[in-house]
Write a protein that holds these residues in place. Structure first.
Motif, PDB file in Angstrom:
ATOM      1  N   PHE A 297      12.762  70.624  38.775  1.00 50.35           N
ATOM      2  CA  PHE A 297      12.061  69.971  39.887  1.00 50.35           C
ATOM      3  C   PHE A 297      11.958  68.466  39.664  1.00 50.35           C
ATOM      4  O   PHE A 297      12.264  67.669  40.548  1.00 50.35           O
ATOM      5  N   TYR A 298      11.510  68.060  38.467  1.00 51.10           N
ATOM      6  CA  TYR A 298      11.352  66.630  38.182  1.00 51.10           C
ATOM      7  C   TYR A 298      12.702  65.916  38.140  1.00 51.10           C
ATOM      8  O   TYR A 298      12.803  64.742  38.523  1.00 51.10           O
ATOM      9  N   MET A 299      13.731  66.603  37.679  1.00 48.43           N
ATOM     10  CA  MET A 299      15.064  66.003  37.666  1.00 48.43           C
ATOM     11  C   MET A 299      15.535  65.710  39.090  1.00 48.43           C
ATOM     12  O   MET A 299      16.019  64.614  39.381  1.00 48.43           O
ATOM     13  N   LYS A 300      15.376  66.682  39.978  1.00 48.50           N
ATOM     14  CA  LYS A 300      15.772  66.475  41.370  1.00 48.50           C
ATOM     15  C   LYS A 300      14.941  65.373  42.018  1.00 48.50           C
ATOM     16  O   LYS A 300      15.461  64.567  42.794  1.00 48.50           O
ATOM     17  N   LYS A 301      13.654  65.342  41.693  1.00 48.89           N
ATOM     18  CA  LYS A 301      12.783  64.309  42.269  1.00 48.89           C
ATOM     19  C   LYS A 301      13.257  62.916  41.863  1.00 48.89           C
ATOM     20  O   LYS A 301      13.305  61.993  42.692  1.00 48.89           O
ATOM     21  N   ASP A 302      13.590  62.736  40.586  1.00 55.73           N
ATOM     22  CA  ASP A 302      14.101  61.436  40.123  1.00 55.73           C
ATOM     23  C   ASP A 302      15.401  61.065  40.832  1.00 55.73           C
ATOM     24  O   ASP A 302      15.602  59.918  41.250  1.00 55.73           O
ATOM     25  N   ILE A 303      16.318  62.030  40.944  1.00 52.99           N
ATOM     26  CA  ILE A 303      17.618  61.757  41.573  1.00 52.99           C
ATOM     27  C   ILE A 303      17.441  61.412  43.045  1.00 52.99           C
ATOM     28  O   ILE A 303      18.040  60.455  43.556  1.00 52.99           O
TER      29      ILE A 303
END
Length: 476
Positions: A298-304
């Motif tokens: 989730f946090y990876m997608k949010k950053d991207i």
């Protein structure tokens, strides 16, 4: 930093960063790789011992002939001291009201450990120059090191405000310090030192003199290739963080600064207070639970998504409601940016934005990483560098010459030689060009001179014919 041992008061028990742990510890990770830092004279509880110090991350291993001891120096207090007997320079490590002193000149070792520790002599080391920013609980100033003259930035917190505020504010501060201590990348802010005084906490970092990237992006006419390079530098920084299992979670224009305003590729991510790291204890090897793995994705997608919206703003020169768009994208709602298909972009750029922002690739985005993105074809386009002002001025100097549209004038002798020897009439009915078209000057002065000489030549020829006719009594 130099203080005598007797005059130095240990206030570490009442200090802001005190975690309540004892000075020496036995809880260490057996997988740590310790490196030799040199031989020191240790003074502890009025006993002097010759020891060898080893360092691994934030753990000091102190070895003498009898035993090995360990100190976790993270957020312990560092003080400079002088041995009253030998007048030798050294340093004191304080923690929770306990302290130990080491004497020996090892400046490189001190530079390694000081970013993990807290010092107290900010006023004697730095001079404040000007205020450059404000935060919710902090102010940012430009400062200068009193000895080296190096200019830095310092974020100053009032301890009373931190104590009165919610526990989240203190957690944000501790989290940012923790992240800054771990990172070492050209696209991320560099921590230098941390100080605690009676009233304030001082976090000294490098000075990013370029200022906010937003200030320059929308005022310059950049080519697609230049914007792609900016985009690449930002994704490279984010990829570095993600490889450390660190997720920024607060990427926006205000948190992207430039080291150099003349170099838009010198982007730098700042403000890691809301960053999330997996696993939480970076020195422990922990298998993530399914819930933690889901949160990590989730946090990876949010950053991207957050960074991609910044990139979209750079290309379209429009501001977007970043938080709202990120939330919608995380919910796989692509309606508000479906116009990507109609943007006038190169094919490789078009594919990049379609991959991130359109429903066509909504399955692929679940496993997409920054490392995958950096392999996209869009980043393989070579950049044509612009000429700098220095290069242009040098080129102009090398091109100093006569700029008249006319060729240089011939001397009178050269003009007569051309007139008498090589003048011919212009070509008629598409004949091949004569020497006139090849050799005479194109200036109007030269044209007039040639016409006059031609008329004189014809008059002289006519006079000769008339004279010969009179001799033969022929009237022409």
């Amino acid at each position: 930093m130099k203080k005598s041992t007797s005059s130095l008061v240990d206030n570490s028990k009442m200090a802001f960063f005190n975690d309540g742990n004892q000075l020496f510890t036995t809880a260490i990770d057996n997988n740590l790789q310790f490196l030799d830092q040199g031989i020191f004279q240790m003074t502890y509880q009025k006993k002097e011992t010759l020891v060898t110090i080893y360092l691994a991350e934030t753990i000091l291993k102190i070895c003498d002939k009898k035993q090995d001891r360990y100190i976790n120096i993270e957020n312990s207090y560092l003080r400079g001291v002088i041995n009253q007997k030998s007048k030798q320079f050294g340093f004191r490590i304080c923690k929770n009201g306990q302290h130990v002193e080491f004497f020996g000149i090892h400046l490189e070792f001190l530079n390694k450990i000081k970013i993990y520790m807290i010092q107290s002599d900010f006023q004697s080391k730095y001079q404040i120059i000007s205020k450059i920013g404000n935060g919710y609980l902090s102010s940012v100033y430009k400062v200068q090191h009193t000895i080296s003259g190096q200019e830095c930035a310092v974020k100053i917190y009032e301890k009373s405000n931190l104590i009165k505020s919610s526990s989240y504010e203190k957690e944000f501060l501790m989290n940012e310090i923790n992240i800054l201590r771990q990172v070492n990348h050209k696209g991320l802010l560099t921590l230098q030192e941390i100080f605690e005084g009676e009233k304030n906490i001082y976090i000294v970092t490098e000075l990013l003199e370029g200022g906010p990237i937003k200030k320059y992006i929308f005022n310059q006419n950049l080519s697609d290739q230049e914007m792609i390079k900016i985009m690449q530098s930002l994704f490279d920084s984010l990829n570095y963080l993600h490889k450390l299992n660190i997720y920024h979670t607060d990427i926006r224009f205000d948190n992207i600064l430039l080291r150099d305003s003349m170099d838009l590729q010198s982007t730098c991510l700042i403000n890691f207070g809301k960053a999330v790291q997996f696993p939480q204890k970076r020195r422990s090897i922990i298998n993530l639970t399914p819930q933690e793995e889901s949160a990590q994705k989730f946090y990876m997608k949010k950053d991207i998504y957050s960074l991609s919206i910044i990139i979209l703003s750079i290309f379209t020169k429009k501001f977007y409601q970043e938080n709202q768009l990120v939330d919608e994208l995380l919910m796989k709602n692509f309606k508000n940016i479906s116009y990507i298909e109609y943007m006038e972009l190169s094919p490789t750029l078009q594919r990049f934005f379609e991959m991130i922002f359109t429903e066509k690739y909504k399955k692929e985005i679940d496993t997409l990483t920054c490392e995958n993105i950096l392999e996209f074809e869009v980043f393989k386009v070579p950049l044509k560098p612009r000429n700098s002002k220095i290069q242009i001025s040098q080129n102009l100097k090398s091109l100093v010459r006569r700029t008249s549209k006319y060729e240089p004038r011939l001397s009178q002798r050269e003009k007569l030689e051309q007139t008498l020897n090589i003048i011919k009439l212009p070509p008629i009915h598409g004949d091949s060009p004569t020497s006139t078209g090849k050799t005479h000057s194109t200036s109007p002065q030269s044209d007039r001179f040639i016409s006059n000489q031609l008329a004189s030549f014809l008059k002289a020829g006519h006079f000769t014919q008339r004279k010969n006719a009179l001799k033969q009594n022929i009237i022409i």
